[in-house]
Design an enzyme around this catalytic site. Structure first.
Site, PDB file in Angstrom:
ATOM      1  N   THR A  27       0.868  -1.174   0.000  1.00 17.33           N
ATOM      2  CA  THR A  27       0.000   0.000   0.000  1.00 17.33           C
ATOM      3  C   THR A  27       0.904   1.223   0.000  1.00 17.33           C
ATOM      4  O   THR A  27       2.118   1.110   0.193  1.00 17.33           O
ATOM      5  CB  THR A  27      -0.863   0.048   1.280  1.00 17.33           C
ATOM      6  OG1 THR A  27       0.001   0.133   2.410  1.00 17.33           O
ATOM      7  CG2 THR A  27      -1.750  -1.178   1.422  1.00 17.33           C
ATOM      8  N   ILE A  86       7.701  -2.465   7.280  1.00 18.89           N
ATOM      9  CA  ILE A  86       7.771  -1.003   7.305  1.00 18.89           C
ATOM     10  C   ILE A  86       8.322  -0.488   5.973  1.00 18.89           C
ATOM     11  O   ILE A  86       9.438  -0.821   5.571  1.00 18.89           O
ATOM     12  CB  ILE A  86       8.686  -0.495   8.459  1.00 18.89           C
ATOM     13  CG1 ILE A  86       8.309  -1.165   9.791  1.00 18.89           C
ATOM     14  CG2 ILE A  86       8.623   1.021   8.550  1.00 18.89           C
ATOM     15  CD1 ILE A  86       6.857  -1.039  10.173  1.00 18.89           C
ATOM     16  N   LYS A  87       7.495   0.334   5.328  1.00 24.36           N
ATOM     17  CA  LYS A  87       7.885   0.870   4.019  1.00 24.36           C
ATOM     18  C   LYS A  87       8.496   2.257   4.217  1.00 24.36           C
ATOM     19  O   LYS A  87       7.865   3.148   4.804  1.00 24.36           O
ATOM     20  CB  LYS A  87       6.639   0.942   3.136  1.00 24.36           C
ATOM     21  CG  LYS A  87       6.908   0.993   1.662  1.00 24.36           C
ATOM     22  CD  LYS A  87       5.592   0.814   0.906  1.00 24.36           C
ATOM     23  CE  LYS A  87       5.796   0.808  -0.587  1.00 24.36           C
ATOM     24  NZ  LYS A  87       4.502   0.825  -1.301  1.00 24.36           N
ATOM     25  N   LEU A  88       9.717   2.410   3.755  1.00 24.78           N
ATOM     26  CA  LEU A  88      10.497   3.630   3.988  1.00 24.78           C
ATOM     27  C   LEU A  88      10.908   4.257   2.660  1.00 24.78           C
ATOM     28  O   LEU A  88      11.308   3.526   1.732  1.00 24.78           O
ATOM     29  CB  LEU A  88      11.775   3.285   4.770  1.00 24.78           C
ATOM     30  CG  LEU A  88      11.554   2.636   6.144  1.00 24.78           C
ATOM     31  CD1 LEU A  88      12.800   1.857   6.564  1.00 24.78           C
ATOM     32  CD2 LEU A  88      11.216   3.711   7.171  1.00 24.78           C
TER      33      LEU A  88
END
Ligand code: G3P
Length: 217
Positions: A27, A86-88
């Site tokens: 997402t 965790i999208k960084l």
């Protein structure tokens, strides 16, 4: 090759999950907004709803651009559900936060990657996934698939564990070409997955089999 679906639409996630071929979900803030999911509380609840549908990894993106903010947000997201990754963003503090999380055994996805050098940095920081955006490169007349090939080459040279997550996939040929190039994962819209089902010879062949069966009944 893992198949992720790139949406926050729960019906589409259920549809892909029901086919039995879904390995995860990605997402981003734009995909959340598209579904009318706004505000931190609603977004957090939506991540949990997604995790309750799919069995695999669910990427949840931080919106902070500084290290402390990314760590604070990322830790809260990781607490939500064991499936959360965790999208960084691919910025200096994003790489620093990636190293922070990978040192603590928290999975990460470094996003907005458009060059082999960026992918090399993500791998050095211990990213679980790196997300090169192939469709957006194609949009500006640059070969997105070539980036997948370059990253594959570099990662294989050094046996990096970071998985290449081909993102911004737009259609079935992107999926097939990414599979040929050895991307570990692809994420795209539901249509890029269901489109793989289609062939006119399948349809006409099935029609003939059924018609011939019905002759004797
Ligand atoms: O996974 C990245 C993706 O959300 C971007 O896709 O189609 O907006 O370029 P797109």
């Amino acid at each position: 090759m893992k198949f992720f679906i790139d949406t926050a639409n729960l019906e589409q996630i259920k549809d892909a999950q029901d086919m039995g071929i879904l390995d995860g979900v990605t997402t981003n803030p734009s995909l959340m907004a598209k579904e009318g999911i706004t505000g931190t509380d609603n977004i957090m609840k939506h991540y949990v709803a997604i995790c309750n549908i799919v069995e695999g990894d669910v990427s949840a993106e931080v919106i902070s651009t500084d290290f402390e903010g990314m760590v604070r947000e990322g830790e809260a997201l990781a607490e939500l559900h064991e499936q959360i990754v965790i999208k960084l963003p691919m910025v200096k503090d994003g790489i620093k936060a990636c190293k922070y999380f990978s040192d603590r055994g928290i999975r990460t996805n470094v996003t907005l990657v458009f060059s082999p050098g960026q992918a090399l940095l993500a791998a050095k920081a211990g990213a679980t996934y790196v997300s090169p955006f192939i469709g957006r490169l194609d949009d500006i007349s640059t070969d997105g698939l070539n980036l997948i090939a370059e990253i594959r080459h570099i990662y294989d040279n050094y046996a990096f564990d970071t998985q290449i997550l081909a993102a911004s996939v737009r259609h079935t040929m992107h999926v097939i070409d990414c599979a040929k190039l050895g991307a570990d994962v692809m994420t795209g819209p539901l249509s890029s997955i269901t489109g793989l089902l289609r062939h006119p010879l399948t349809d006409s062949g099935l029609e003939k089999f059924l018609a011939d069966y019905n002759k004797g009944n």
